[in-house]
Scaffold this motif. Structure first.
Motif, PDB file in Angstrom:
ATOM      1  N   ARG A  19       0.846  -1.207   0.000  1.00 38.94           N
ATOM      2  CA  ARG A  19       0.000   0.000   0.000  1.00 38.94           C
ATOM      3  C   ARG A  19       0.870   1.241   0.000  1.00 38.94           C
ATOM      4  NH1 ARG A  19      -2.844  -3.688   3.165  1.00 38.94           N
ATOM      5  NH2 ARG A  19      -5.047  -3.917   2.614  1.00 38.94           N
ATOM      6  N   MET A  20       0.597   2.112  -0.959  1.00 33.12           N
ATOM      7  CA  MET A  20       1.370   3.361  -1.045  1.00 33.12           C
ATOM      8  C   MET A  20       0.691   4.419  -0.187  1.00 33.12           C
ATOM      9  SD  MET A  20       2.280   3.468  -5.097  1.00 33.12           S
ATOM     10  CE  MET A  20       0.627   3.165  -5.706  1.00 33.12           C
ATOM     11  N   GLN A  21       1.486   5.076   0.644  1.00 33.12           N
ATOM     12  CA  GLN A  21       0.924   6.140   1.477  1.00 33.12           C
ATOM     13  C   GLN A  21       1.917   7.289   1.610  1.00 33.12           C
ATOM     14  OE1 GLN A  21      -0.328   3.860   4.913  1.00 33.12           O
ATOM     15  NE2 GLN A  21       1.752   3.625   5.677  1.00 33.12           N
ATOM     16  N   ASN A  22       2.039   8.036   0.518  1.00 35.94           N
ATOM     17  CA  ASN A  22       2.897   9.219   0.504  1.00 35.94           C
ATOM     18  C   ASN A  22       2.004  10.435   0.275  1.00 35.94           C
ATOM     19  OD1 ASN A  22       5.195  10.821   0.452  1.00 35.94           O
ATOM     20  ND2 ASN A  22       5.513  10.530  -1.752  1.00 35.94           N
ATOM     21  N   PRO A  23       1.502  11.038   1.346  1.00 36.66           N
ATOM     22  CA  PRO A  23       0.532  12.126   1.214  1.00 36.66           C
ATOM     23  C   PRO A  23       1.101  13.317   0.460  1.00 36.66           C
ATOM     24  CG  PRO A  23       0.696  11.355   3.501  1.00 36.66           C
ATOM     25  CD  PRO A  23       1.797  10.719   2.737  1.00 36.66           C
ATOM     26  N   PRO A  24       0.259  14.100  -0.245  1.00 40.52           N
ATOM     27  CA  PRO A  24      -1.177  13.850  -0.338  1.00 40.52           C
ATOM     28  C   PRO A  24      -1.585  12.872  -1.449  1.00 40.52           C
ATOM     29  CG  PRO A  24      -0.631  15.936  -1.382  1.00 40.52           C
ATOM     30  CD  PRO A  24       0.646  15.420  -0.804  1.00 40.52           C
ATOM     31  N   VAL A  25      -0.766  12.732  -2.512  1.00 36.07           N
ATOM     32  CA  VAL A  25      -1.273  12.031  -3.704  1.00 36.07           C
ATOM     33  C   VAL A  25      -0.348  10.916  -4.210  1.00 36.07           C
ATOM     34  CG1 VAL A  25      -2.788  13.909  -4.516  1.00 36.07           C
ATOM     35  CG2 VAL A  25      -0.366  13.912  -5.170  1.00 36.07           C
ATOM     36  N   ASN A  26       0.503  10.379  -3.307  1.00 41.93           N
ATOM     37  CA  ASN A  26       1.420   9.310  -3.710  1.00 41.93           C
ATOM     38  C   ASN A  26       2.275   9.696  -4.919  1.00 41.93           C
ATOM     39  OD1 ASN A  26       0.758   7.447  -1.693  1.00 41.93           O
ATOM     40  ND2 ASN A  26      -0.872   6.498  -2.911  1.00 41.93           N
ATOM     41  N   SER A  27       2.716  10.949  -4.972  1.00 39.58           N
ATOM     42  CA  SER A  27       3.618  11.298  -6.072  1.00 39.58           C
ATOM     43  C   SER A  27       4.964  10.625  -5.801  1.00 39.58           C
ATOM     44  CB  SER A  27       3.754  12.809  -6.212  1.00 39.58           C
ATOM     45  OG  SER A  27       4.396  13.357  -5.090  1.00 39.58           O
ATOM     46  N   LEU A  28       5.596  10.204  -6.903  1.00 43.06           N
ATOM     47  CA  LEU A  28       6.789   9.364  -6.798  1.00 43.06           C
ATOM     48  C   LEU A  28       8.040  10.229  -6.718  1.00 43.06           C
ATOM     49  CD1 LEU A  28       5.520   6.896  -9.545  1.00 43.06           C
ATOM     50  CD2 LEU A  28       5.577   6.424  -7.077  1.00 43.06           C
ATOM     51  N   SER A  29       8.441  10.537  -5.511  1.00 43.02           N
ATOM     52  CA  SER A  29       9.679  11.287  -5.265  1.00 43.02           C
ATOM     53  C   SER A  29      10.846  10.299  -5.218  1.00 43.02           C
ATOM     54  CB  SER A  29       9.585  12.009  -3.923  1.00 43.02           C
ATOM     55  OG  SER A  29       9.450  11.051  -2.887  1.00 43.02           O
ATOM     56  N   LEU A  30      12.055  10.812  -5.203  1.00 40.99           N
ATOM     57  CA  LEU A  30      13.234   9.942  -5.099  1.00 40.99           C
ATOM     58  C   LEU A  30      13.159   9.096  -3.828  1.00 40.99           C
ATOM     59  CD1 LEU A  30      16.042   8.953  -5.883  1.00 40.99           C
ATOM     60  CD2 LEU A  30      17.002  11.044  -4.898  1.00 40.99           C
ATOM     61  N   GLU A  31      12.810   9.741  -2.725  1.00 42.64           N
ATOM     62  CA  GLU A  31      12.738   9.027  -1.447  1.00 42.64           C
ATOM     63  C   GLU A  31      11.682   7.916  -1.482  1.00 42.64           C
ATOM     64  OE1 GLU A  31      11.424  11.496   1.740  1.00 42.64           O
ATOM     65  OE2 GLU A  31      11.850   9.993   3.268  1.00 42.64           O
ATOM     66  N   PHE A  32      10.517   8.253  -2.022  1.00 45.75           N
ATOM     67  CA  PHE A  32       9.412   7.292  -2.076  1.00 45.75           C
ATOM     68  C   PHE A  32       9.749   6.126  -3.008  1.00 45.75           C
ATOM     69  CE2 PHE A  32       4.703   6.670  -3.357  1.00 45.75           C
ATOM     70  CZ  PHE A  32       4.493   5.752  -2.336  1.00 45.75           C
ATOM     71  N   LEU A  33      10.313   6.447  -4.180  1.00 42.74           N
ATOM     72  CA  LEU A  33      10.708   5.403  -5.128  1.00 42.74           C
ATOM     73  C   LEU A  33      11.726   4.455  -4.504  1.00 42.74           C
ATOM     74  CD1 LEU A  33      11.057   7.553  -8.373  1.00 42.74           C
ATOM     75  CD2 LEU A  33       9.531   5.582  -8.120  1.00 42.74           C
ATOM     76  N   THR A  34      12.668   5.027  -3.758  1.00 40.36           N
ATOM     77  CA  THR A  34      13.707   4.212  -3.122  1.00 40.36           C
ATOM     78  C   THR A  34      13.068   3.245  -2.126  1.00 40.36           C
ATOM     79  OG1 THR A  34      15.240   6.055  -3.375  1.00 40.36           O
ATOM     80  CG2 THR A  34      15.875   4.317  -1.832  1.00 40.36           C
ATOM     81  N   GLU A  35      12.101   3.753  -1.381  1.00 39.96           N
ATOM     82  CA  GLU A  35      11.423   2.909  -0.397  1.00 39.96           C
ATOM     83  C   GLU A  35      10.610   1.809  -1.080  1.00 39.96           C
ATOM     84  OE1 GLU A  35      10.206   5.501   2.904  1.00 39.96           O
ATOM     85  OE2 GLU A  35       8.573   4.060   3.167  1.00 39.96           O
ATOM     86  N   ILE A  36       9.955   2.159  -2.179  1.00 41.28           N
ATOM     87  CA  ILE A  36       9.206   1.155  -2.938  1.00 41.28           C
ATOM     88  C   ILE A  36      10.153   0.061  -3.426  1.00 41.28           C
ATOM     89  CG2 ILE A  36       7.910   0.754  -5.088  1.00 41.28           C
ATOM     90  CD1 ILE A  36       6.635   3.544  -4.685  1.00 41.28           C
ATOM     91  N   SER A  63      -1.794   6.863  -7.735  1.00 38.53           N
ATOM     92  CA  SER A  63      -0.556   7.645  -7.680  1.00 38.53           C
ATOM     93  C   SER A  63      -0.633   8.768  -8.695  1.00 38.53           C
ATOM     94  CB  SER A  63       0.667   6.781  -7.983  1.00 38.53           C
ATOM     95  OG  SER A  63       1.793   7.612  -8.227  1.00 38.53           O
ATOM     96  N   ALA A  64      -0.219   9.968  -8.286  1.00 43.60           N
ATOM     97  CA  ALA A  64      -0.209  11.133  -9.181  1.00 43.60           C
ATOM     98  C   ALA A  64       0.970  11.091 -10.144  1.00 43.60           C
ATOM     99  CB  ALA A  64      -0.182  12.426  -8.378  1.00 43.60           C
ATOM    100  N   GLY A  65       1.711   9.983 -10.157  1.00 47.47           N
ATOM    101  CA  GLY A  65       2.843   9.873 -11.070  1.00 47.47           C
ATOM    102  C   GLY A  65       4.105  10.456 -10.476  1.00 47.47           C
ATOM    103  N   LEU A  66       5.054  10.725 -11.336  1.00 48.45           N
ATOM    104  CA  LEU A  66       6.328  11.233 -10.840  1.00 48.45           C
ATOM    105  C   LEU A  66       6.110  12.566 -10.133  1.00 48.45           C
ATOM    106  CD1 LEU A  66       8.712  10.416 -13.823  1.00 48.45           C
ATOM    107  CD2 LEU A  66       7.848   8.942 -11.987  1.00 48.45           C
ATOM    108  N   ASP A  67       6.881  12.763  -9.081  1.00 46.57           N
ATOM    109  CA  ASP A  67       6.804  14.020  -8.346  1.00 46.57           C
ATOM    110  C   ASP A  67       7.364  15.128  -9.235  1.00 46.57           C
ATOM    111  OD1 ASP A  67       7.163  16.224  -6.687  1.00 46.57           O
ATOM    112  OD2 ASP A  67       7.485  14.951  -4.928  1.00 46.57           O
ATOM    113  N   ILE A  68       6.495  16.028  -9.655  1.00 46.81           N
ATOM    114  CA  ILE A  68       6.898  17.073 -10.604  1.00 46.81           C
ATOM    115  C   ILE A  68       7.999  17.951 -10.002  1.00 46.81           C
ATOM    116  CG2 ILE A  68       6.089  19.059 -11.968  1.00 46.81           C
ATOM    117  CD1 ILE A  68       3.304  17.625 -11.985  1.00 46.81           C
ATOM    118  N   PHE A  69       7.993  18.069  -8.683  1.00 51.30           N
ATOM    119  CA  PHE A  69       9.034  18.897  -8.043  1.00 51.30           C
ATOM    120  C   PHE A  69      10.434  18.273  -8.146  1.00 51.30           C
ATOM    121  CE2 PHE A  69       5.090  20.413  -6.159  1.00 51.30           C
ATOM    122  CZ  PHE A  69       5.234  21.786  -6.371  1.00 51.30           C
TER     123      PHE A  69
END
Ligand code: CO8
Length: 260
Positions: A19-36, A63-69
């Motif tokens: 289960r993905m839980q990276n608030p607010p929209v599960n955008s895929l940041s470097l940190e989140f991707l690494t954890e996945i 998931s909102a896709g890649l973290d645009i930031f």
């Protein structure tokens, strides 16, 4: 398991639910991707884990896709590191020896759609407000060749040509019609349907299913594996261009205004 990724593994069935839980929209940041990726690797190494269901713990969004930031105002070095993690996530999921099912309980644009397409089977909630698709062109960016390959493998050439150029985001009903998802079910039945579907996949002898999956996907995977460095270079060069930065800035502004 950790903060942004919750994994529940059922020993009796051999099925893990991520289960993905990276608030607010599960955008895929470097940190989140690494954890996945760390969690996927653990599951892949555990021979008792035969099936994986990927879903979201956030309301309304898979998931909102890649973290645009991660692509906006960042150094080339950071962009390169980020892109390597995106590649890694795709390689792990598309090449997984587990049977994988996406339980799509919310919107899933761009990188979120890519994640879904790496799975063997897709089940989406019937909420017409949810959309799924590769909408990169709407941001003024271009889906890389392996995003395109993954979609072509899922939808065929012509449908992909339309979907990619127009950056189409499909409702669940439309997604079902073009084969972007395999089943549409009431929102509260997405996970139970995924669990039922999984038992069908796990009824097939693992080795036969795995070799067949690999046969279908190997050439696509090999293409990225052989070109990882040039793909990173290409991404960094493209995304750091002033014109692309400007497009991304405008898109972020649009997201913000849409809310107000
Ligand atoms: N990255 C970073 N932040 C995001 C993203 C994102 N992908 N998506 C949304 N957010 C932010 C919003 O800006 C907003 O921030 P704030 O609260 O500060 O204003 C917050 O998350 C919540 O968003 P919403 O209010 O819009 O939430 P909703 O529940 O109304 O909608 C959606 C959720 C449908 C997911 C909506 O946010 C949306 O459409 N987001 C944009 C999705 C998108 O277009 N993603 C594309 C990313 S690009 C990609 O994945 C592939 C790139 C390939 C590389 C190409 C080579 C160059």
């Amino acid at each position: 398991t950790s903060q942004k990724v919750q994994v529940d593994f059922d020993q009796s069935t051999g099925v893990a639910v991520l289960r993905m839980q990276n608030p607010p929209v599960n955008s895929l940041s470097l940190e989140f991707l690494t954890e996945i990726c760390i969690n996927l690797e653990k599951l892949e190494m555990d021979k008792s884990c035969r099936g994986l269901i990927v879903t979201s713990n956030r309301p309304k969004v898979f998931s909102a896709g890649l973290d645009i930031f991660e692509m906006y105002g960042k150094t080339p070095e950071r962009c390169a590191e980020f892109w390597k993690a995106v590649q890694e996530m795709w390689l792990k999921l598309y090449g997984s020896s587990m049977a994988t099912i996406a339980a799509i309980n919310g919107s899933s644009p761009a990188g979120g759609c890519l994640m879904c397409m790496t799975c063997d089977y897709r089940i989406m909630a019937d909420n017409p407000r949810y959309t799924i698709g590769l909408n990169e062109t709407l941001l003024g960016i271009v889906a890389p060749f392996w995003f395109k390959d993954t979609m072509t493998n899922t939808l065929g050439h012509r449908t992909t040509e339309l979907a990619l150029q127009l950056g189409s985001l499909y409702s669940p009903a439309e997604a079902l019609k073009i084969g972007l998802v395999d089943q549409v079910v009431p929102e509260d039945q997405v996970l139970t349907t995924a669990t039922e579907a999984m038992s069908k996949w796990l009824a097939i002898p693992d080795h036969a299913r795995q070799i067949t999956k690999s046969m279908m996907r190997k050439s696509t995977i090999d293409r990225l594996t052989a070109n990882r460095e040039s793909d990173i270079k290409n991404f960094v060069g493209f995304v750091t261009k002033a014109s692309v930065q400007k497009s991304l800035g405008m898109y972020l502004e649009m997201l913000k205004n849409r809310k107000a």
